[in-house]
Design a protein around this motif. Structure first.
Motif, PDB file in Angstrom:
ATOM      1  N   THR A   1       1.365  -0.918  -0.330  1.00 53.02           N
ATOM      2  CA  THR A   1       0.039   0.118   0.128  1.00 53.02           C
ATOM      3  C   THR A   1       0.493   1.311  -0.347  1.00 53.02           C
ATOM      4  OG1 THR A   1      -1.679  -0.844   1.490  1.00 53.02           O
ATOM      5  CG2 THR A   1      -1.882   1.156   1.486  1.00 53.02           C
ATOM      6  N   VAL A   2       0.396   1.902  -1.157  1.00 54.48           N
ATOM      7  CA  VAL A   2       1.008   3.432  -1.348  1.00 54.48           C
ATOM      8  C   VAL A   2       0.565   4.687  -1.388  1.00 54.48           C
ATOM      9  CG1 VAL A   2       2.165   4.557  -2.628  1.00 54.48           C
ATOM     10  CG2 VAL A   2       3.073   2.484  -2.414  1.00 54.48           C
ATOM     11  N   GLY A   3       0.134   5.922   0.211  1.00 55.47           N
ATOM     12  CA  GLY A   3      -0.741   6.617  -0.245  1.00 55.47           C
ATOM     13  C   GLY A   3       0.572   7.777   0.053  1.00 55.47           C
ATOM     14  N   ILE A   4      -0.474   8.682   0.282  1.00 56.01           N
ATOM     15  CA  ILE A   4      -0.101  10.736   0.801  1.00 56.01           C
ATOM     16  C   ILE A   4      -0.749  10.483   2.072  1.00 56.01           C
ATOM     17  CG2 ILE A   4      -0.570  12.880   0.379  1.00 56.01           C
ATOM     18  CD1 ILE A   4      -1.050  11.681  -2.551  1.00 56.01           C
ATOM     19  N   PRO A   5      -0.128  10.303   3.299  1.00 58.52           N
ATOM     20  CA  PRO A   5       0.257  10.572   4.984  1.00 58.52           C
ATOM     21  C   PRO A   5      -1.313  11.960   4.666  1.00 58.52           C
ATOM     22  CG  PRO A   5       2.013  10.089   4.529  1.00 58.52           C
ATOM     23  CD  PRO A   5       1.161  10.081   2.832  1.00 58.52           C
ATOM     24  N   GLY A   6      -2.195  11.661   5.514  1.00 63.55           N
ATOM     25  CA  GLY A   6      -3.189  13.040   6.058  1.00 63.55           C
ATOM     26  C   GLY A   6      -4.347  13.366   5.207  1.00 63.55           C
ATOM     27  N   THR A   7      -4.644  12.637   3.948  1.00 63.35           N
ATOM     28  CA  THR A   7      -5.684  12.744   3.373  1.00 63.35           C
ATOM     29  C   THR A   7      -6.197  11.954   2.933  1.00 63.35           C
ATOM     30  OG1 THR A   7      -3.906  11.388   1.261  1.00 63.35           O
ATOM     31  CG2 THR A   7      -3.636  14.071   1.522  1.00 63.35           C
ATOM     32  N   GLY A   8      -6.254   9.911   2.792  1.00 63.45           N
ATOM     33  CA  GLY A   8      -6.562   8.712   3.169  1.00 63.45           C
ATOM     34  C   GLY A   8      -6.602   8.787   1.659  1.00 63.45           C
ATOM     35  N   ILE A   9      -5.946   9.371   0.344  1.00 67.20           N
ATOM     36  CA  ILE A   9      -5.311   8.338  -0.273  1.00 67.20           C
ATOM     37  C   ILE A   9      -4.502   7.617  -0.306  1.00 67.20           C
ATOM     38  CG2 ILE A   9      -5.293   9.301  -2.748  1.00 67.20           C
ATOM     39  CD1 ILE A   9      -5.931  12.108  -2.317  1.00 67.20           C
ATOM     40  N   SER A  10      -5.049   6.133  -1.081  1.00 60.35           N
ATOM     41  CA  SER A  10      -3.622   5.146  -0.835  1.00 60.35           C
ATOM     42  C   SER A  10      -4.392   4.555  -2.726  1.00 60.35           C
ATOM     43  CB  SER A  10      -4.203   4.582   0.495  1.00 60.35           C
ATOM     44  OG  SER A  10      -4.830   3.948   0.519  1.00 60.35           O
ATOM     45  N   TYR A  11      -3.200   3.987  -2.779  1.00 61.48           N
ATOM     46  CA  TYR A  11      -3.222   2.520  -3.438  1.00 61.48           C
ATOM     47  C   TYR A  11      -2.394   1.770  -3.116  1.00 61.48           C
ATOM     48  CZ  TYR A  11      -1.896   0.117  -8.325  1.00 61.48           C
ATOM     49  OH  TYR A  11      -2.534  -0.320  -9.193  1.00 61.48           O
ATOM     50  N   THR A  12      -3.629   0.121  -3.577  1.00 61.15           N
ATOM     51  CA  THR A  12      -3.192  -0.784  -2.889  1.00 61.15           C
ATOM     52  C   THR A  12      -3.312  -2.021  -4.371  1.00 61.15           C
ATOM     53  OG1 THR A  12      -3.987  -0.454  -0.784  1.00 61.15           O
ATOM     54  CG2 THR A  12      -3.646  -3.185  -1.658  1.00 61.15           C
ATOM     55  N   THR A  13      -2.004  -2.712  -4.122  1.00 57.41           N
ATOM     56  CA  THR A  13      -1.676  -3.711  -4.684  1.00 57.41           C
ATOM     57  C   THR A  13      -1.740  -5.102  -3.692  1.00 57.41           C
ATOM     58  OG1 THR A  13       0.824  -3.973  -5.059  1.00 57.41           O
ATOM     59  CG2 THR A  13      -0.314  -2.649  -6.730  1.00 57.41           C
ATOM     60  N   THR A  14      -2.350  -6.270  -4.497  1.00 56.85           N
ATOM     61  CA  THR A  14      -2.033  -7.772  -3.991  1.00 56.85           C
ATOM     62  C   THR A  14      -2.135  -8.924  -4.585  1.00 56.85           C
ATOM     63  OG1 THR A  14      -4.316  -6.803  -2.211  1.00 56.85           O
ATOM     64  CG2 THR A  14      -3.549  -9.363  -2.183  1.00 56.85           C
ATOM     65  N   GLY A  15      -1.225  -9.155  -3.757  1.00 57.52           N
ATOM     66  CA  GLY A  15      -0.480 -10.344  -4.847  1.00 57.52           C
ATOM     67  C   GLY A  15      -0.821 -12.199  -3.942  1.00 57.52           C
ATOM     68  N   GLY A  16      -0.068 -13.095  -4.795  1.00 50.21           N
ATOM     69  CA  GLY A  16      -0.319 -14.632  -4.245  1.00 50.21           C
ATOM     70  C   GLY A  16      -1.418 -15.069  -4.290  1.00 50.21           C
ATOM     71  N   LYS A  17      -1.515 -15.894  -3.514  1.00 49.14           N
ATOM     72  CA  LYS A  17      -2.402 -16.857  -3.786  1.00 49.14           C
ATOM     73  C   LYS A  17      -3.743 -16.027  -3.489  1.00 49.14           C
ATOM     74  CE  LYS A  17      -2.101 -20.181  -0.335  1.00 49.14           C
ATOM     75  NZ  LYS A  17      -1.994 -21.267   0.128  1.00 49.14           N
ATOM     76  N   LYS A  18      -4.637 -16.317  -4.843  1.00 49.99           N
ATOM     77  CA  LYS A  18      -5.565 -15.849  -4.782  1.00 49.99           C
ATOM     78  C   LYS A  18      -6.684 -16.799  -3.356  1.00 49.99           C
ATOM     79  CE  LYS A  18      -6.416 -14.004  -8.919  1.00 49.99           C
ATOM     80  NZ  LYS A  18      -6.916 -13.465 -10.297  1.00 49.99           N
ATOM     81  N   LYS A  19      -7.981 -15.710  -3.080  1.00 52.66           N
ATOM     82  CA  LYS A  19      -8.240 -15.920  -1.330  1.00 52.66           C
ATOM     83  C   LYS A  19     -10.044 -16.892  -2.095  1.00 52.66           C
ATOM     84  CE  LYS A  19     -10.408 -15.081   2.879  1.00 52.66           C
ATOM     85  NZ  LYS A  19      -9.350 -14.549   3.715  1.00 52.66           N
ATOM     86  N   THR A  20     -10.195 -18.259  -1.574  1.00 57.81           N
ATOM     87  CA  THR A  20     -11.577 -18.810  -2.322  1.00 57.81           C
ATOM     88  C   THR A  20     -12.177 -19.509  -1.200  1.00 57.81           C
ATOM     89  OG1 THR A  20     -10.473 -21.324  -1.822  1.00 57.81           O
ATOM     90  CG2 THR A  20      -9.861 -20.082  -3.902  1.00 57.81           C
ATOM     91  N   LYS A  21     -13.449 -18.935  -1.217  1.00 56.87           N
ATOM     92  CA  LYS A  21     -14.498 -19.399  -0.175  1.00 56.87           C
ATOM     93  C   LYS A  21     -14.941 -21.054  -0.117  1.00 56.87           C
ATOM     94  CE  LYS A  21     -16.868 -15.099  -0.064  1.00 56.87           C
ATOM     95  NZ  LYS A  21     -18.562 -14.626   0.157  1.00 56.87           N
ATOM     96  N   LYS A  22     -14.816 -21.270   1.464  1.00 51.49           N
ATOM     97  CA  LYS A  22     -14.757 -22.524   1.527  1.00 51.49           C
ATOM     98  C   LYS A  22     -16.554 -22.752   1.387  1.00 51.49           C
ATOM     99  CE  LYS A  22     -10.421 -23.448   3.515  1.00 51.49           C
ATOM    100  NZ  LYS A  22     -10.376 -24.216   4.773  1.00 51.49           N
TER     101      LYS A  22
END
Length: 67
Positions: A46-67
């Motif tokens: 997660t990369v964000g601009i402190p104090g603004t509430g603006i951020s960008y998130t990238t997710t990697g690895g295994k995909k979460k599956t519902k059981k």
């Protein structure tokens, strides 16, 4: 509504151990950027601009599956 558990333990200035009922993770970083590695195989940056509430998130690895 189910019962949830979450605990965050600070290990150092920019390192946290996060524990919940399904997994554990370690977060590295401070203001503006942090990287999380989880025991279930996922990573998140997660990369964000402190104090603004603006951020960008990238997710990697295994995909979460519902059981």
């Amino acid at each position: 509504m189910g019962l949830k558990f979450r605990k965050s333990i600070k290990l150092g200035k920019n390192v946290k151990l996060n524990i919940n009922t399904n997994s554990a993770s370690v977060t590295f970083g401070g203001n503006g950027i942090h990287h999380t590695i989880s025991t279930n195989g996922t990573t998140r940056t997660t990369v964000g601009i402190p104090g603004t509430g603006i951020s960008y998130t990238t997710t990697g690895g295994k995909k979460k599956t519902k059981k």
